[in-house]
Design a protein around this motif. Structure first.
Motif, mmCIF file in Angstrom:
data_model
loop_
_atom_site.group_PDB
_atom_site.id
_atom_site.type_symbol
_atom_site.label_atom_id
_atom_site.label_comp_id
_atom_site.label_asym_id
_atom_site.label_seq_id
_atom_site.Cartn_x
_atom_site.Cartn_y
_atom_site.Cartn_z
ATOM 1 N N ASN A 23 18.308 6.726 16.662
ATOM 2 C CA ASN A 23 19.242 8.032 15.979
ATOM 3 C C ASN A 23 20.651 7.447 16.044
ATOM 4 O O ASN A 23 21.544 8.472 15.864
ATOM 5 C CB ASN A 23 18.947 9.360 17.040
ATOM 6 C CG ASN A 23 17.379 9.861 16.817
ATOM 7 O OD1 ASN A 23 17.237 9.765 15.682
ATOM 8 N ND2 ASN A 23 16.875 10.265 17.925
ATOM 9 N N LYS A 24 21.187 6.427 16.261
ATOM 10 C CA LYS A 24 22.458 6.134 16.213
ATOM 11 C C LYS A 24 22.645 5.120 14.728
ATOM 12 O O LYS A 24 21.835 4.201 14.630
ATOM 13 C CB LYS A 24 22.861 5.218 17.393
ATOM 14 C CG LYS A 24 23.073 6.032 18.502
ATOM 15 C CD LYS A 24 23.847 7.202 18.539
ATOM 16 C CE LYS A 24 23.860 8.101 19.797
ATOM 17 N NZ LYS A 24 24.821 9.570 19.679
ATOM 18 N N ASP A 51 11.789 3.593 7.217
ATOM 19 C CA ASP A 51 13.110 4.635 7.669
ATOM 20 C C ASP A 51 14.003 4.588 6.297
ATOM 21 O O ASP A 51 13.828 4.016 5.391
ATOM 22 C CB ASP A 51 13.982 4.167 8.818
ATOM 23 C CG ASP A 51 13.274 4.258 10.239
ATOM 24 O OD1 ASP A 51 12.528 5.342 10.201
ATOM 25 O OD2 ASP A 51 13.372 3.430 11.167
ATOM 26 N N ILE A 68 19.441 4.825 10.034
ATOM 27 C CA ILE A 68 19.222 5.478 11.430
ATOM 28 C C ILE A 68 17.949 5.095 11.826
ATOM 29 O O ILE A 68 16.949 5.875 11.398
ATOM 30 C CB ILE A 68 19.667 6.858 11.327
ATOM 31 C CG1 ILE A 68 20.987 7.305 10.649
ATOM 32 C CG2 ILE A 68 19.528 7.495 12.832
ATOM 33 C CD1 ILE A 68 21.299 8.671 10.579
ATOM 34 N N ARG A 70 14.714 5.576 14.106
ATOM 35 C CA ARG A 70 13.796 6.491 14.813
ATOM 36 C C ARG A 70 13.104 5.852 15.996
ATOM 37 O O ARG A 70 12.222 6.702 16.835
ATOM 38 C CB ARG A 70 13.047 7.366 13.641
ATOM 39 C CG ARG A 70 13.679 7.789 12.407
ATOM 40 C CD ARG A 70 14.954 8.604 12.892
ATOM 41 N NE ARG A 70 15.591 9.113 11.886
ATOM 42 C CZ ARG A 70 16.677 9.735 11.839
ATOM 43 N NH1 ARG A 70 17.290 10.056 12.754
ATOM 44 N NH2 ARG A 70 17.398 10.322 10.668
ATOM 45 N N THR A 247 12.217 16.714 7.892
ATOM 46 C CA THR A 247 13.109 16.586 9.121
ATOM 47 C C THR A 247 13.557 18.181 9.487
ATOM 48 O O THR A 247 13.941 18.630 8.462
ATOM 49 C CB THR A 247 14.149 15.531 9.361
ATOM 50 O OG1 THR A 247 13.993 14.340 9.007
ATOM 51 C CG2 THR A 247 15.095 15.858 10.636
ATOM 52 N N THR A 249 15.656 20.543 12.653
ATOM 53 C CA THR A 249 16.346 20.356 14.483
ATOM 54 C C THR A 249 16.069 21.850 14.921
ATOM 55 O O THR A 249 15.615 22.986 14.308
ATOM 56 C CB THR A 249 17.692 20.267 14.218
ATOM 57 O OG1 THR A 249 18.393 21.052 13.516
ATOM 58 C CG2 THR A 249 18.242 18.787 13.534
ATOM 59 N N LYS A 277 12.212 14.291 19.105
ATOM 60 C CA LYS A 277 13.148 13.588 19.796
ATOM 61 C C LYS A 277 14.160 14.312 20.475
ATOM 62 O O LYS A 277 14.745 15.218 19.831
ATOM 63 C CB LYS A 277 13.957 12.474 18.710
ATOM 64 C CG LYS A 277 15.046 11.683 19.567
ATOM 65 C CD LYS A 277 14.389 10.750 20.526
ATOM 66 C CE LYS A 277 15.561 10.146 20.976
ATOM 67 N NZ LYS A 277 15.188 8.863 22.232
ATOM 68 N N LEU A 279 17.865 14.979 21.722
ATOM 69 C CA LEU A 279 18.827 14.736 21.460
ATOM 70 C C LEU A 279 20.178 14.738 22.432
ATOM 71 O O LEU A 279 21.270 14.364 22.221
ATOM 72 C CB LEU A 279 19.556 15.089 19.913
ATOM 73 C CG LEU A 279 18.629 15.040 18.799
ATOM 74 C CD1 LEU A 279 19.288 15.760 17.576
ATOM 75 C CD2 LEU A 279 18.184 13.501 18.492
ATOM 76 N N GLN A 285 15.089 17.256 17.333
ATOM 77 C CA GLN A 285 15.153 16.453 15.847
ATOM 78 C C GLN A 285 13.731 16.368 15.922
ATOM 79 O O GLN A 285 12.885 15.411 17.036
ATOM 80 C CB GLN A 285 15.882 15.263 15.677
ATOM 81 C CG GLN A 285 15.614 14.942 14.238
ATOM 82 C CD GLN A 285 16.508 13.782 13.769
ATOM 83 O OE1 GLN A 285 17.654 13.766 13.597
ATOM 84 N NE2 GLN A 285 15.796 12.606 13.689
ATOM 85 N N ASN A 287 10.540 14.999 13.400
ATOM 86 C CA ASN A 287 10.182 14.257 11.798
ATOM 87 C C ASN A 287 8.549 14.406 11.792
ATOM 88 O O ASN A 287 7.763 14.153 12.895
ATOM 89 C CB ASN A 287 10.649 12.717 11.995
ATOM 90 C CG ASN A 287 12.043 12.744 12.071
ATOM 91 O OD1 ASN A 287 12.881 13.623 11.496
ATOM 92 N ND2 ASN A 287 12.698 11.801 12.687
#
Length: 317
Positions: A23-24, A51, A68, A70, A247, A249, A277, A279, A285, A287
């Motif tokens: 995620n970075k 991705d 990014i 995953r 996606t 959140t 995930k 965060l 998050q 997906n």
């Protein structure tokens, strides 16, 4: 296809190394060196999923590539110039910690040997000596299976329910690599449910936590939470695009402490993939990937309670 003509001139800048995290953003530069034409690319994660990958021109001779990740593990970065791979493409990029050892992952449980249609079976994946990574389980067989994966003392327990008799193949990968014994052939007996009998695939992906031999599990604490204070944002709670990562959140920051549960069910059963995930600060998050057109039901719970709006109706097209 090997590079030809101008494609041989195109070079990737330094491949990012060290401290790359899920995620970075990961960024590259691509040098055209006088080549003319268009670049396109894709990034394949350790599980085999693609991705999102963004390639944009900065000037006539320089492009920027960004994605990014995953999942932890080795990602394959494909870059093509006018439809032809540039030299050394695809490139390998490691995300996550070094020292991850898929060969040390072990499995146990009767669910890797036999099962019965309509009856839940299970097996455990022991990750105590493997370090952090991405655990991916795929089941191929004559029906989709209802499947979930939960954390246990040894690692992760996978439960699945087949709906038709026949041979099922259970693929267990850690950071994109088969573990010992994978794929496992499992014979399913019993009677088929109506409408099944064709080849189907179901899968689940989990970002693991560090496990140590001798580590003891603890009972769940007494949670105090209010699901009515949870909020959802993102296109993924309204509309989904087939074969793409959809996606949204979930913000549980004002809702106390509890566990987040997400599931999606459609015309032919559960979705093939739901990935959650954390965060940080109770922000999550989610997906998911859908492969069939139609209307799906998306369930989001904070503990035992539905959040506002759940179950959501999602149209896939």
């Amino acid at each position: 296809m090997p590079p030809t003509g101008d494609s041989k001139k195109v070079e990737l800048g330094a491949i990012p190394e060290g401290n790359l995290r899920v995620n970075k953003p990961v960024a590259f530069t691509v040098h055209m060196n006088g080549a003319r034409g268009m670049l396109d690319g894709k990034v394949v994660a350790p599980s085999g999923c693609e991705d999102d990958c963004f390639l944009v021109p900065i000037d006539e001779d320089l492009w920027a590539l960004r994605f990014i990740p995953r999942e932890n593990g080795i990602h394959q970065v494909h870059i093509r110039h006018n439809g032809v791979h540039i030299p050394e493409s695809p490139f390998r990029v490691r995300v996550g910690q070094e020292g991850i050892d898929p060969t040390s992952v072990r499995t146990l449980g009767n669910g890797l040997k036999e099962c019965k249609a309509g009856t839940q079976a299970d097996f455990t994946v022991d990750t105590r000596n493997a370090g952090l990574g991405t655990l991916a389980v795929t089941i191929d067989g004559p029906s989709k299976v209802s499947m979930d994966c939960t954390e246990v003392e040894e690692g992760y327990k996978v439960r699945y329910t087949p709906l038709a008799p026949g041979d099922y193949f259970i693929i267990v990968k850690y950071n994109g690599n088969h573990i010992a014994g994978s794929p496992f052939k499992v014979r399913c007996t019993g009677t088929s449910a109506t409408g099944y009998g064709e080849h189907e695939t179901s899968s689940v992906i989990v970002e693991t936590v560090t496990k140590q031999a001798g580590q003891k599990s603890q009972s769940l604490p007494a949670f105090r939470s209010d699901a009515k204070k949870v909020t959802c944002k993102g296109m993924g709670v309204q509309k989904a695009f087939l074969h793409k990562q959809n996606t949204f959140t979930v913000n549980c920051g004002d809702a106390g402490n509890n566990l987040l549960y997400v599931s999606i069910y459609g015309p032919k059963g559960p979705s093939d993939e739901v990935f959650v995930k954390h965060l940080g600060r109770h922000m999550y998050q989610v997906n998911y990937v859908l492969k069939e057109k139609g209307e799906y039901v998306l369930v989001v719970k904070w503990g035992d309670e539905h959040i506002p709006g759940s179950p959501f109706k999602v149209e896939a097209s």
